[in-house]
Design a protein around this motif. Structure first.
Motif, PDB file in Angstrom:
ATOM      1  N   GLN A 187       3.955   1.577  -1.116  1.00 12.45           N
ATOM      2  CA  GLN A 187       4.627   1.699  -2.405  1.00 12.45           C
ATOM      3  C   GLN A 187       3.656   2.157  -3.500  1.00 12.45           C
ATOM      4  O   GLN A 187       4.021   2.971  -4.350  1.00 12.45           O
ATOM      5  CB  GLN A 187       5.274   0.368  -2.804  1.00 12.45           C
ATOM      6  CG  GLN A 187       6.452  -0.013  -1.943  1.00 12.45           C
ATOM      7  CD  GLN A 187       7.557   1.032  -1.967  1.00 12.45           C
ATOM      8  OE1 GLN A 187       7.972   1.486  -3.023  1.00 12.45           O
ATOM      9  NE2 GLN A 187       8.021   1.433  -0.795  1.00 12.45           N
ATOM     10  N   GLN A 188       2.435   1.655  -3.464  1.00 10.75           N
ATOM     11  CA  GLN A 188       1.438   2.083  -4.445  1.00 10.75           C
ATOM     12  C   GLN A 188       1.109   3.556  -4.271  1.00 10.75           C
ATOM     13  O   GLN A 188       0.989   4.294  -5.242  1.00 10.75           O
ATOM     14  CB  GLN A 188       0.171   1.236  -4.330  1.00 10.75           C
ATOM     15  CG  GLN A 188       0.354  -0.169  -4.848  1.00 10.75           C
ATOM     16  CD  GLN A 188      -0.835  -1.065  -4.589  1.00 10.75           C
ATOM     17  OE1 GLN A 188      -1.611  -0.857  -3.665  1.00 10.75           O
ATOM     18  NE2 GLN A 188      -0.972  -2.096  -5.410  1.00 10.75           N
ATOM     19  N   ALA A 189       0.998   4.010  -3.024  1.00  7.42           N
ATOM     20  CA  ALA A 189       0.722   5.427  -2.764  1.00  7.42           C
ATOM     21  C   ALA A 189       1.883   6.293  -3.238  1.00  7.42           C
ATOM     22  O   ALA A 189       1.681   7.355  -3.827  1.00  7.42           O
ATOM     23  CB  ALA A 189       0.463   5.646  -1.271  1.00  7.42           C
TER      24      ALA A 189
ATOM     25  N   THR B 279       3.974   5.601  -5.636  1.00  6.29           N
ATOM     26  CA  THR B 279       3.961   5.599  -7.098  1.00  6.29           C
ATOM     27  C   THR B 279       2.909   6.569  -7.625  1.00  6.29           C
ATOM     28  O   THR B 279       3.154   7.304  -8.579  1.00  6.29           O
ATOM     29  CB  THR B 279       3.690   4.175  -7.626  1.00  6.29           C
ATOM     30  OG1 THR B 279       4.727   3.316  -7.155  1.00  6.29           O
ATOM     31  CG2 THR B 279       3.670   4.138  -9.144  1.00  6.29           C
ATOM     32  N   GLN B 280       1.753   6.599  -6.974  1.00  3.82           N
ATOM     33  CA  GLN B 280       0.693   7.530  -7.389  1.00  3.82           C
ATOM     34  C   GLN B 280       1.128   8.971  -7.168  1.00  3.82           C
ATOM     35  O   GLN B 280       0.868   9.835  -7.991  1.00  3.82           O
ATOM     36  CB  GLN B 280      -0.600   7.244  -6.629  1.00  3.82           C
ATOM     37  CG  GLN B 280      -1.268   5.958  -7.071  1.00  3.82           C
ATOM     38  CD  GLN B 280      -2.478   5.618  -6.241  1.00  3.82           C
ATOM     39  OE1 GLN B 280      -2.773   6.261  -5.243  1.00  3.82           O
ATOM     40  NE2 GLN B 280      -3.192   4.584  -6.643  1.00  3.82           N
ATOM     41  N   ARG B 281       1.816   9.246  -6.051  1.00  2.00           N
ATOM     42  CA  ARG B 281       2.284  10.612  -5.778  1.00  2.00           C
ATOM     43  C   ARG B 281       3.322  11.056  -6.786  1.00  2.00           C
ATOM     44  O   ARG B 281       3.448  12.230  -7.092  1.00  2.00           O
ATOM     45  CB  ARG B 281       2.861  10.707  -4.361  1.00  2.00           C
ATOM     46  CG  ARG B 281       1.823  10.728  -3.269  1.00  2.00           C
ATOM     47  CD  ARG B 281       2.444  11.122  -1.933  1.00  2.00           C
ATOM     48  NE  ARG B 281       3.576  10.293  -1.560  1.00  2.00           N
ATOM     49  CZ  ARG B 281       3.501   9.179  -0.846  1.00  2.00           C
ATOM     50  NH1 ARG B 281       2.349   8.731  -0.440  1.00  2.00           N
ATOM     51  NH2 ARG B 281       4.603   8.503  -0.536  1.00  2.00           N
ATOM     52  N   SER B 282       4.095  10.101  -7.297  1.00  2.00           N
ATOM     53  CA  SER B 282       5.153  10.457  -8.237  1.00  2.00           C
ATOM     54  C   SER B 282       4.640  10.488  -9.671  1.00  2.00           C
ATOM     55  O   SER B 282       5.433  10.516 -10.600  1.00  2.00           O
ATOM     56  CB  SER B 282       6.327   9.477  -8.106  1.00  2.00           C
ATOM     57  OG  SER B 282       5.944   8.200  -8.558  1.00  2.00           O
ATOM     58  N   GLY B 283       3.341  10.474  -9.845  1.00  2.00           N
ATOM     59  CA  GLY B 283       2.763  10.558 -11.177  1.00  2.00           C
ATOM     60  C   GLY B 283       2.818   9.266 -11.961  1.00  2.00           C
ATOM     61  O   GLY B 283       2.826   9.285 -13.184  1.00  2.00           O
ATOM     62  N   GLY B 284       2.874   8.149 -11.253  1.00  2.00           N
ATOM     63  CA  GLY B 284       2.872   6.854 -11.919  1.00  2.00           C
ATOM     64  C   GLY B 284       4.239   6.344 -12.293  1.00  2.00           C
ATOM     65  O   GLY B 284       4.373   5.248 -12.815  1.00  2.00           O
ATOM     66  N   ARG B 285       5.279   7.145 -12.052  1.00  2.00           N
ATOM     67  CA  ARG B 285       6.641   6.673 -12.353  1.00  2.00           C
ATOM     68  C   ARG B 285       7.054   5.641 -11.328  1.00  2.00           C
ATOM     69  O   ARG B 285       6.772   5.780 -10.140  1.00  2.00           O
ATOM     70  CB  ARG B 285       7.618   7.837 -12.302  1.00  2.00           C
ATOM     71  CG  ARG B 285       7.372   8.901 -13.375  1.00  2.00           C
ATOM     72  CD  ARG B 285       8.456   9.943 -13.340  1.00  2.00           C
ATOM     73  NE  ARG B 285       8.686  10.493 -12.018  1.00  2.00           N
ATOM     74  CZ  ARG B 285       8.130  11.627 -11.559  1.00  2.00           C
ATOM     75  NH1 ARG B 285       7.303  12.307 -12.298  1.00  2.00           N
ATOM     76  NH2 ARG B 285       8.417  12.079 -10.351  1.00  2.00           N
TER      77      ARG B 285
ATOM     78  N   GLU C 282       0.834  -1.212   0.000  1.00  2.00           N
ATOM     79  CA  GLU C 282       0.000   0.000   0.000  1.00  2.00           C
ATOM     80  C   GLU C 282       0.865   1.257   0.000  1.00  2.00           C
ATOM     81  O   GLU C 282       0.574   2.217  -0.714  1.00  2.00           O
ATOM     82  CB  GLU C 282      -0.939  -0.013   1.201  1.00  2.00           C
ATOM     83  CG  GLU C 282      -2.040  -1.044   1.081  1.00  2.00           C
ATOM     84  CD  GLU C 282      -2.824  -1.211   2.365  1.00  2.00           C
ATOM     85  OE1 GLU C 282      -2.675  -0.379   3.296  1.00  2.00           O
ATOM     86  OE2 GLU C 282      -3.601  -2.182   2.450  1.00  2.00           O
TER      87      GLU C 282
END
Length: 91
Positions: free
Chosen positions: A75-77, A79-85, A73
């Motif tokens: 790591q997924q958050a 990744t979402q904060r970094s714009g999917g990168r 969770e």
């Protein structure tokens, strides 16, 4: 025991209806689908989780599963904060 409550059929004043915020019984009974895996862990890690599980009256496998789920969770958050990168490996 205190005095018995006496009910009357009178207006009770201004009321506010609040939306139902409690989960349904179906949502409470939900169990996430599990996948069985074979995984070799260090002896000290397993001993740590077994000791902690014993202290908290739970199963050590459940603690390890929750730890992994929390990591996913986070790591997924991230990744979402970094714009999917994808996050880069350090070092």
């Amino acid at each position: 025991m205190s005095e018995k409550m006496k009910y009357t059929n009178e207006p009770i004043g201004k009321i506010e209806i609040v939306p139902d915020f409690l989960p349904s019984p179906e949502e409470l009974a939900f169990r996430e689908e599990g996948v069985k895996v074979t995984l070799a862990l260090s002896k000290k890690s397993v001993e740590f989780f077994k000791n902690q599980a014993s202290r908290h009256h739970t199963q050590y496998q459940r603690m390890i599963r929750r730890l992994l789920d929390s990591y996913v969770e986070a790591q997924q958050a991230a990744t979402q904060r970094s714009g999917g990168r994808a996050l880069r490996k350090r070092g």
